[in-house]
Each structure stands twice: as structure tokens, then as C-alpha cells.
Design a protein around this motif. Structure first.
Motif, PDB file in Angstrom:
ATOM      1  N   ASP A   1     -11.620  -7.323  -6.138  1.00 22.74           N
ATOM      2  CA  ASP A   1     -12.100  -6.018  -5.688  1.00 22.74           C
ATOM      3  C   ASP A   1     -10.886  -5.123  -5.448  1.00 22.74           C
ATOM      4  O   ASP A   1     -10.213  -5.250  -4.424  1.00 22.74           O
ATOM      5  CB  ASP A   1     -12.906  -6.178  -4.396  1.00 22.74           C
ATOM      6  CG  ASP A   1     -13.497  -4.856  -3.897  1.00 22.74           C
ATOM      7  OD1 ASP A   1     -13.002  -3.784  -4.316  1.00 22.74           O
ATOM      8  OD2 ASP A   1     -14.434  -4.887  -3.085  1.00 22.74           O
ATOM      9  N   PRO A   2     -10.577  -4.208  -6.380  1.00 23.13           N
ATOM     10  CA  PRO A   2      -9.362  -3.397  -6.231  1.00 23.13           C
ATOM     11  C   PRO A   2      -9.420  -2.426  -5.062  1.00 23.13           C
ATOM     12  O   PRO A   2      -8.381  -2.072  -4.497  1.00 23.13           O
ATOM     13  CB  PRO A   2      -9.269  -2.647  -7.563  1.00 23.13           C
ATOM     14  CG  PRO A   2     -10.649  -2.667  -8.124  1.00 23.13           C
ATOM     15  CD  PRO A   2     -11.297  -3.917  -7.628  1.00 23.13           C
ATOM     16  N   SER A   3     -10.608  -2.010  -4.662  1.00 24.44           N
ATOM     17  CA  SER A   3     -10.705  -1.057  -3.551  1.00 24.44           C
ATOM     18  C   SER A   3     -10.360  -1.720  -2.223  1.00 24.44           C
ATOM     19  O   SER A   3      -9.714  -1.126  -1.358  1.00 24.44           O
ATOM     20  CB  SER A   3     -12.110  -0.448  -3.488  1.00 24.44           C
ATOM     21  OG  SER A   3     -13.075  -1.453  -3.225  1.00 24.44           O
ATOM     22  N   LYS A   4     -10.767  -2.973  -2.041  1.00 27.35           N
ATOM     23  CA  LYS A   4     -10.448  -3.712  -0.814  1.00 27.35           C
ATOM     24  C   LYS A   4      -9.230  -4.612  -0.979  1.00 27.35           C
ATOM     25  O   LYS A   4      -8.722  -5.160  -0.008  1.00 27.35           O
ATOM     26  CB  LYS A   4     -11.654  -4.570  -0.388  1.00 27.35           C
ATOM     27  CG  LYS A   4     -12.888  -3.750  -0.010  1.00 27.35           C
ATOM     28  CD  LYS A   4     -14.025  -4.676   0.399  1.00 27.35           C
ATOM     29  CE  LYS A   4     -15.278  -3.890   0.777  1.00 27.35           C
ATOM     30  NZ  LYS A   4     -16.402  -4.802   1.113  1.00 27.35           N
TER      31      LYS A   4
ATOM     32  N   LYS B   1      -0.839  -5.639   0.505  1.00 29.94           N
ATOM     33  CA  LYS B   1      -1.974  -5.567  -0.421  1.00 29.94           C
ATOM     34  C   LYS B   1      -1.934  -6.755  -1.374  1.00 29.94           C
ATOM     35  O   LYS B   1      -0.909  -7.035  -1.985  1.00 29.94           O
ATOM     36  CB  LYS B   1      -1.924  -4.255  -1.214  1.00 29.94           C
ATOM     37  CG  LYS B   1      -3.078  -4.060  -2.161  1.00 29.94           C
ATOM     38  CD  LYS B   1      -3.034  -2.687  -2.811  1.00 29.94           C
ATOM     39  CE  LYS B   1      -1.933  -2.579  -3.851  1.00 29.94           C
ATOM     40  NZ  LYS B   1      -2.023  -1.332  -4.638  1.00 29.94           N
TER      41      LYS B   1
ATOM     42  N   ARG C   1       0.864  -1.183   0.000  1.00 24.01           N
ATOM     43  CA  ARG C   1       0.000   0.000   0.000  1.00 24.01           C
ATOM     44  C   ARG C   1       0.900   1.232   0.000  1.00 24.01           C
ATOM     45  O   ARG C   1       1.828   1.333   0.799  1.00 24.01           O
ATOM     46  CB  ARG C   1      -0.910   0.007   1.232  1.00 24.01           C
ATOM     47  CG  ARG C   1      -1.931  -1.122   1.239  1.00 24.01           C
ATOM     48  CD  ARG C   1      -2.943  -0.938   2.349  1.00 24.01           C
ATOM     49  NE  ARG C   1      -3.853  -2.049   2.396  1.00 24.01           N
ATOM     50  CZ  ARG C   1      -4.945  -2.162   1.638  1.00 24.01           C
ATOM     51  NH1 ARG C   1      -5.251  -1.208   0.769  1.00 24.01           N
ATOM     52  NH2 ARG C   1      -5.728  -3.215   1.750  1.00 24.01           N
TER      53      ARG C   1
END
Length: 491
Positions: free
Chosen positions: A373-376, A362, A138
Motif C-alpha cells: 500500500d504506497p499511501s500507507k 517509510k 518521508r
């Protein structure tokens, strides 16, 4: 279960639900196939091994094949657990027992998504469990994070633990102050390794290059920075206690950061209460005579800095190296675990030459055909069942995000295994038809010139590392390149 025979003709054994068939052609044996479920696990870290363990124990006819990108197994147990925490690595003994089960096979040096496609795995197996963890970083998302002297905790940990992809990191430890962003266990691991006496580290499995660099390190002060307050730190009491008792160091914290904290403790759960009480004692209570003497003789220091968010990494005059970190001062809205950090207009600059971002690992997508799910940064799932992808399952951090300790991953992986077993039992997952399993995958790898590393091959690596370690008084001296691992495994 895999076996070979020199019997001629056709032999059939009935073993409960299993039927074992061996056909011979031209006097050459072929591997035995089973009508039992063929399951493939991608990733050999804790999530992969715990999933395999539960499946093998629960169902006597299942074959589980574990595929791993590196030639060596065990994932973050090998490459993430701190060198001075050997007791945590004892779980490798359990994983080894699983790997040596007759119905489990390990295939290292196989890169799923490159050497073998997901579609090929799904054709070969009744079920595929994705357990390859979180190998991405991240980012802070602030100006200057590209400067020399800025590292992710994942890469820094990989460097001192011997992850081949981090071998060239070579961090510059010539500054006196390091800032670690994040207040979880990984952040404290990094702080402890930076400040620990080299004599202490010499007895661990830390890599030789890291040990050499740390012996020359000039880092004498580490600040562990968090967006929120003392009641929201993410570390556990064990890791905090290790910092408090770390030889040659003393704590330095800002008393004002703890105003009102003691009064708020009556409403928090016991683990959080004990952790915060230790923080308060360390920060505010006058030490006893013995502890005071210890602190007076300490040449290194560490401390938590609360309610700060990074705004910018500031360069030195050359414009290439880290010189300082500009921080926003936050205020908290809400209380307890749900408190939110809100930026204020107040800022401060902390001079430092080393910034390590420990804000989370990540997961990365493995194949466009697999939901992600790229956001999570997780694969969407329901109790480990991948959404809208029958026969596809997920366990570990790829399932939940990078949270918890090894025991958390164990329970989550067992849940995934139970979901898979339920689907086999209910017929939601059809295991009545024969699947070739590793036979077809091995044939494809042979065609592509990929030679997998078996578990017995890994044991050759293990023996060499252990012998090299014994020679210098360490549990092991890790091989640091894939090439050397492969050379030893094939000797």
C-alpha cells in the motif's frame, strides 16, 4: 536443527512430530532435513528477532532462518538507537540467545529481492515473514529540500550510528542554528546529539567521524518544530527530561504557545499529563537558584516551536546552501490527540543553516508480487497475515507503519508469530509436505557467488569492534563499510 554425520546408510530418528532423515551418498555427508515447518524471516531487526523468538519457543519442531541484507544483525537497535542510550541496546543479548538456538540460523549479506527472489524463498519455505522495516524517508514536499544542509533524520541518525549507506553524509555543522522538523523521540535524539558535550559522547559507541565532526560543530541553538501544539508532541517524558537536563544547555520557549494548556490537562491521560506538565514547568516556571545558575552558564540552547509547518527551504546567495526556513503558522481544529493543524495566512522565516526532517521513516516495496500500500507505506495485512498471499506474513514497521518503541514492535511481532502458529495448527498453512529451507537457498547463493555471513562470523566483527572501542574508552568502535565487515568476518 542442522547437523552433519559420518554414519553410513540411512538413519531415522523419531522425535515426536519430527522425523530426522540423513541419506549418505559416496561416503559424503549431507545436512539433516526435518519434516518440521521451515520458516524464513527477512530482516534481522527487532521485528525479525522477536518473531523468530516467539516461533522457536512456541513450537519445538520449527526451523527459523533469518536473512539480512547487511553483514551485521540487529537493524535499528544498532543503527537507530541513540549512542547515549546503551540500556536500550541490551535487547541485543536476548536476540543473541535466539540466534544461537539450534533451530535458528542467521544469513547476513543476503539481499532478498536481488541475490534471492521472493519466489525462491516461498518455494523453499512453508512460510515467509517480511520484517525488513522502514528504510525509506518521508519527504517534506516543499521547495528547497534538495539544498545542501537539508537532511532526513533517518540519514543523520544513520551517519552518527555507522550505517554504511550513510557513511558519506558529512553534514556541515558550521552554522549556529539548526531546525528539526518533527517532535518525536527521534527528533529529540538528534537535538540531544547536536548539543551534547563531546566529553559525554566520547564514552558512547558513536562513530569516530561523527564524534570528530561534532567536536568541531558550531551549532549552538536547536529549534524542534511541530505542526501541532504542546498537547500533541510525540516524544516521551524520558526523552524530554533528558533535553531539560542536558549539560551546557538551556531551554528557550515561547510562553504564548502554552496559553490554555494547563486548563486542558484535566481531560488527558496520565502519561500525556506528566509530559505536558514537564513542558509547562520548563517553559513557564521561574527556575530555582541552582537551575538558574546552570542556565546562565549554558552556551547552547534548544526549544520547541509549535503550530508551524514548513513551506520552503530558502537558499543563500549562492543558491546551493540552506539559509532559512519559511514556516506557515497553523491553528488547531479539534482538541487532544485528534486535533488537526490547519494553515493560516500568517508566515514567518527562521534563519538556519541546517534543517533535519524527522517526519517519519517509510517502508519500501520488496517485490512486485508482494502486495504493498504506497499511501500507507505498509504491506496490507490482517494480524500479520499478508492480504491475499497465503504463506506470507509481515511484522514490525512494515506491518504497522513506523510507530512506537521497541516494546511496541515486540508485541506486534508476537501477534504475527501467533497468527502464523494458528495457521499451522488449523491447517490453513500446510506444513505436512517437506520443504528444503536453507539447503536450496544456500545452493542458489553458491551458484551466484554470494557468501552469507553466519552468526559466528558476526561475532568476529563484534569482537573486533569491542577491542577497538576498548582501546579508546568506548563500548565499541563500529566498522563503517560492508567491505571491512566482510573482511573481518572471513578472517
Amino acid at each position: 536443527m542442522r547437523a552433519r554425520t559420518l554414519l553410513s546408510g540411512l538413519k531415522v530418528w523419531n522425535l515426536g512430530k519430527n522425523t530426522w532423515v540423513n541419506r549418505l551418498s559416496n561416503g559424503v555427508s549431507s545436512s539433516v532435513s526435518t519434516h518440521g515447518p521451515q520458516v524464513c524471516v527477512v530482516g534481522s531487526g527487532p521485528a525479525g528477532f522477536y518473531t523468530a523468538q516467539h516461533l522457536i519457543k512456541a513450537r519445538p519442531d520449527v526451523q527459523v532462518d533469518i536473512y539480512e541484507q547487511l553483514p551485521v544483525p540487529f537493524g535499528l537497535v544498532r543503527f537507530g538507537v541513540a549512542p547515549d542510550h546503551p540500556e536500550v541496546k541490551n535487547v541485543i543479548n536476548t536476540f543473541t540467545q535466539t540466534a544461537k538456538q539450534s533451530r535458528c540460523a542467521f544469513y547476513g549479506n543476503v539481499n532478498v529481492g536481488k541475490d534471492i527472489s521472493m519466489e525462491e524463498l516461498r518455494q523453499a519455505y512453508h512460510a515467509v515473514v517480511l520484517s525488513y522495516g522502514a528504510e525509506g524517508n518521508r519527504t517534506m514536499g516543499v521547495p528547497g529540500e534538495h539544498l545542501d544542509g537539508v537532511y532526513s533524520a533517518k540519514d543523520f541518525v544513520g551517519w552518527y550510528n555507522g550505517l554504511p549507506s550513510c557513511r558519506q553524509l558529512s553534514p556541515d555543522l558550521s552554522c549556529d542554528t539548526a531546525v528539526i522538523l518533527g517532535q518525536g523521540n527521534v527528533a529529540l535524539d538528534v537535538a540531544r546529539i547536536l548539543l551534547a558535550p563531546v566529553q559525554m559522547l566520547k564514552k558512547t559507541d558513536i562513530t569516530a567521524p561523527a564524534l570528530e565532526a561534532l567536536a568541531e560543530s558550531r551549532v549552538s541553538r536547536v529549534l524542534i518544530v511541530g505542526r501541532r501544539g504542546p498537547l500533541q508532541v510525540a516524544c516521551t517524558i524520558k526523552e524530554l527530561r533528558e533535553m531539560v537536563n542536558l549539560p551546557g544547555t538551556k531551554p528557550e520557549m515561547v510562553a504564548a504557545d502554552f496559553e490554555g494548556i494547563a486548563e486542558a490537562l484535566k481531560d488527558v491521560a496520565r502519561p500525556r499529563k506528566r509530559l505536558t506538565e514537564l513542558l509547562l514547568k520548563t517553559a513557564l516556571e521561574p527556575p530555582g537558584e541552582k537551575e538558574q545558575q546552570r542556565r546562565n552558564s549554558a552556551r547552547r540552547s534548544w526549544g520547541f516551536l509549535f503550530c508551524r509547518s514548513p513551506l520552503e527551504v530558502l537558499p543563500d546567495p549562492s543558491g546551493t546552501r540552506t539559509a532559512a526556513l519559511r514556516l506557515a503558522v497553523n491553528k488547531l481544529e479539534g482538541s487532544g490527540e485528534g486535533a488537526r493543524a490547519v494553515l493560516t495566512t500568517e508566515e514567518e522565516v527562521v534563519p538556519c543553516g541546517l534543517v533535519i526532517s524527522s517526519i517519519g521513516y517509510k517502508s519500501l516495496p520488496i517485490d512486485p508480487a508482494v502486495p504493498f500500500d504506497p499511501s500507507k507505506a505498509i504491506i496490507p495485512n490482517d494480524m500479520g497475515r499478508v492480504t491475499q498471499a497465503p504463506g506470507l506474513y509481515v511484522s514490525g514497521w512494515l506491518k504497522t507503519g513506523p510507530t512506537g518503541v521497541i516494546a511496541t514492535t515486540m508485541n506486534s511481532s508476537f501477534d504475527t508469530a501467533r497468527s502464523l502458529l494458528e495457521d499451522m495448527g488449523s491447517g490453513a498453512l500446510d506444513v505436512s509436505t517437506r520443504k528444503p529451507g536453507s539447503d536450496s537457498i544456500q545452493a542458489l547463493l553458491d551458484q551466484r557467488g554470494i557468501k552469507p555471513v553466519t552468526f559466528s562470523d558476526w561475532e568476529k566483527i563484534d569482537q573486533v569492534e569491542s577491542r577497538r572501542g576498548e582501546a579508546v574508552g568506548k563500548p565499541r568502535e563500529k566498522l563503517l563499510t560492508v567491505e571491512e565487515m566482510l573482511e573481518v568476518s572471513r578472517a
